[in-house]
Motif scaffolding. Structure first.
Motif: not given
Lengths: 416, 334
Positions: B125, B129, B147, B151, B212, B215-216
């Motif tokens: 992730g 990101g 992503f 999530s 998810g 990464a955000v």
């Protein structure tokens, strides 16, 4: 203010999230108007009926019929009976029987059936075939023969006095009924669930309850978090120490565990949707409190706050007029996130069997719980759980999107 | 080393305080709340018993067995003493099996499933990101909403989707359990192979979810860092891009590590629920059984164990953080 709103609606992410949310809310308002009634009514006997349009067989006998001579009617009738695995079974039988594989064309129904009619005989014993398998082929043959049949059906009812059958109607294989003429037609776009309830209707209603749980829980969590954060950040000193002590403890103890313990201890009878919302709210304020405190500490020493203090304004007035406006955008974003976490938390609790009491209201989590209990995912009834999952994901996706959009507006360093 | 000692000392004190608070909560909550667990148990045992005095007798019998007729502080100390010895009493639903035995069987399944899954999800992730923040344009425009959407799916939802696609539709993975139902746990090749094939679906469902979420977070952290002055300065100095990305990665990583320490609890909660979907023999399934069979000692012990696990993990991450964060390193020289 108008400028800010205009700016917010220029952010594509916010607009997309907003549209999804608006769509969900609109369908929640409009659908019950179109299709009124109790969402928990068990209309179907038997569980997990497929999605589609159900036409009353009883009423269609009374409806006037017309004759259509459709060229592919018979083929359709047979291929309805003939599933893919049946085709493969037929091919296997033919190969075992001695037909060469190159002659068999699986996708061509006519040639496949021609070969079948020509060769199949229930009295033939194919070597190495179990009795169950032989019976399967007999059944298959019978159902295919019934599909091939062209004789009419005779519908009759029992005459009570003479105790004999009186013919009501004969039905040819070319008779058609217009669906408009049938008195009872039930459209179930998402079929029924394990109790025979209309899934779509239930889903719309559940969506409303879950959003309400989200709103209540989010409001409580934000309120507690905001109050604690403001007090700790602005008042400081011993108040700050005490609040931070509590906050630090609750950050590390997983809120999931607290939720579990509390909702278990409340007991099944007291667990309504709003109780669950309260419990979720009371266990998820920690993040908001921490973040608000950090922001308030950086604001506390600003000139305008000092000026207010010197002018002798009360604590409440300073907080409301000098501090709150600066953290308002952040609080709104935290509130939005709280709603989506609360909806997820309700779903998780219900999956564990600790959700709201089951008989009065549907929630998204309860729908998931029931469909899992009745193994909808194992018996292929996708309509009972997939739309629910998609709704949960869409709600929280739209809230997250709106949140990111707002973040970019209020936090210029994040802008594209 | 002085700086470290102070930092660690503070962290350990907090660990102990939180631990005591967790034990206290675990002890007090069920006793404070309106529902009476002993009444629930009595109601279950006394089903079909109509005589009121008999029901009362059963209740009092249970009350003295669980010691709830003793004063609160006596109860608390005996609770602590027994818990320290690893004695959590007997399970109701699997009577006369001790609770600690059930937890002992389940805990390793959970640790072996969740720990690698969360760590791997976290690494992938964070990598994606940074990539999204650095490349921007098309990559970011497509990946970022994906992503976010991932999530947003609850962990159990991802578990169900993977189960239906790979377990039922393609039939390439078993649908439930931690090993084949026809096997007895042992160190044979067959058993280990079965465990590995059962491992995939629960593992990937947790990994996908945490990818998810991480990464955000990492993306916005990196964007924030990429706009920082030191990046612009390095650009003016003509430092090559790869080196700058390295700096950015390190700086954006730090908040992510604290983020991991703080969100381990939430992640574990989600992952525990997804164990139920697969009937994986871990703690999640134990919780589920405890709830459905109203087995209070089991539930209470399981939640305590999970809390302790989360406490230890976040303490561990805090320790690692101390060695990575240059600011804490710098505190040594003060």
């Amino acid at each position: 203010m108008t400028n800010t709103i205009k700016q917010i609606f220029h952010s594509p992410k916010f607009v997309v999230g907003f549209c999804i949310m608006a769509f969900i809310l609109l369908s929640m308002i409009i659908y019950p108007l179109v299709n009124p009634g109790n969402p928990l009514e068990m209309i179907g006997l038997g569980s997990f009926q497929k999605p589609g349009t159900y036409v009353s067989l009883y009423d269609s006998i009374d409806s006037s019929s017309t004759i259509f001579k459709l060229p592919d009617a018979e083929n359709n009738r047979i291929s309805q009976k003939l599933k893919d695995e049946d085709r493969i079974a037929i091919m296997n039988w033919l190969i075992d029987y001695g037909v060469s594989e190159s002659d068999i064309n699986l996708s061509d129904t006519n040639s496949l059936l021609d070969l079948w009619w020509k060769n199949y005989d229930s009295s033939i014993l194919v070597e190495g075939m179990t009795k169950a398998k032989r019976n399967y082929y007999m059944r298959l043959n019978k159902s295919l023969e019934s599909a091939k049949r062209t004789e009419e059906y005779v519908v009759s009812h029992t005459d009570k006095e003479l105790n004999e059958l009186e013919t009501v109607r004969t039905i040819e294989n070319t008779d058609y009924v217009n669906i408009q003429d049938v008195a009872n037609v039930k459209r179930l776009p998402l079929g029924t669930d394990n109790f025979g309830r209309d899934v779509l209707k239930e889903l719309v209603s559940a969506c409303g309850t879950s959003l309400r749980i989200g709103l209540i829980a989010g409001a409580i969590a934000t309120l507690i978090g905001l109050t604690f954060g403001l007090l700790a950040g602005y008042v400081g000193g011993i108040v700050d120490d005490i609040i931070m002590f509590i906050t630090n403890i609750f950050t590390v103890i997983p809120s999931f565990v607290l939720l579990l313990l509390i909702s278990y201890s409340i007991g099944q009878d007291q667990r309504g949707a709003s109780t669950i919302a309260l419990v979720i709210g009371f266990t998820s304020w920690v993040w908001t409190a921490r973040a608000v405190r950090a922001q308030v500490i950086s604001l506390r020493k600003r000139d305008h706050v000092n000026l207010s203090k010197l002018s002798g304004h009360s604590l409440i007035r300073i907080i409301i007029t000098d501090i709150l406006p600066y953290i308002a955008s952040y609080v709104v974003m935290a509130f939005i996130l709280q709603i989506s976490t609360a909806i997820l938390a309700e779903a998780q609790l219900s999956m564990l069997g600790l959700g709201p009491k089951t008989t009065e209201v549907p929630t998204l989590g309860l729908m998931m719980n029931w469909s899992m209990l009745y193994a909808a995912h194992l018996n292929g009834s996708w309509w009972a759980y997939f739309p629910v999952l998609l709704t949960i994901a869409l709600i929280s996706f739209s809230l997250n999107l709106m949140n990111t959009g707002l973040d970019q507006v209020f936090n210029p360093t994040l802008r594209d | 080393m002085k700086g470290y000692r102070k930092y660690f000392g503070k962290k350990i004190i907090w660990l102990i305080i939180t631990f005591i608070a967790a034990v206290l909560l675990n002890f007090i909550l069920p006793r404070l709340l309106p529902g009476d667990p002993v009444a629930v148990i009595t109601a279950r045992t006394a089903q079909g018993v109509s005589e009121a005095s008999a029901v009362k007798q059963i209740y009092e019998d249970y009350a003295s067995k669980f010691g709830i007729n003793k004063p609160m502080h006596v109860q608390f100390f005996s609770y602590c003493k027994n818990a320290l010895k690893g004695d959590f009493g007997l399970s109701f639903s699997q009577y006369p099996r001790p609770v600690s035995d059930i937890i002992h069987d389940a805990i390793w399944w959970t640790i072996c499933l969740q720990f690698p899954a969360i760590v791997i999800g976290w690494f992938i992730g964070n990598f994606l990101g940074v990539l999204a923040a650095y490349i921007r344009k098309g990559f970011d425009k497509i990946l970022m909403p994906i992503f976010l959407f991932f999530s947003s799916i609850p962990a159990f939802g991802m578990a169900i989707i993977l189960l239906v696609i790979f377990g039922i539709h393609f039939k390439i993975a078993p649908t439930s359990g931690g090993y084949g139902f026809d096997l007895i746990p042992s160190f044979s090749f067959k058993f280990i192979g079965s465990v590995i094939s059962h491992y995939h679906l629960p593992f990937w469902s947790i990994v996908l979810i945490s990818i998810g979420a991480q990464a955000v977070g990492m993306r916005s952290m990196s964007i924030y860092e990429l706009n920082a002055d030191y990046v612009k300065y390095s650009r003016f100095m003509g430092i090559c891009d790869r080196k700058i990305v390295g700096y950015v990665f390190r700086n954006a990583m730090l908040p992510q590590i604290t983020g991991l320490a703080l969100s381990v609890g939430t992640m574990v909660g989600g992952a525990l629920v997804s164990e139920i979907v697969f009937s994986y023999p871990g703690l999640g399934t134990v919780i589920y059984q405890a709830v459905t069979m109203s087995d209070y000692p089991l539930l209470s012990a399981t939640t305590l164990i999970i809390t302790i696990m989360v406490l230890i993990v976040s303490f561990g991450i805090d320790i690692i953080y101390a060695f990575i964060d240059p600011r804490i390193k710098a505190a040594q020289f003060d």
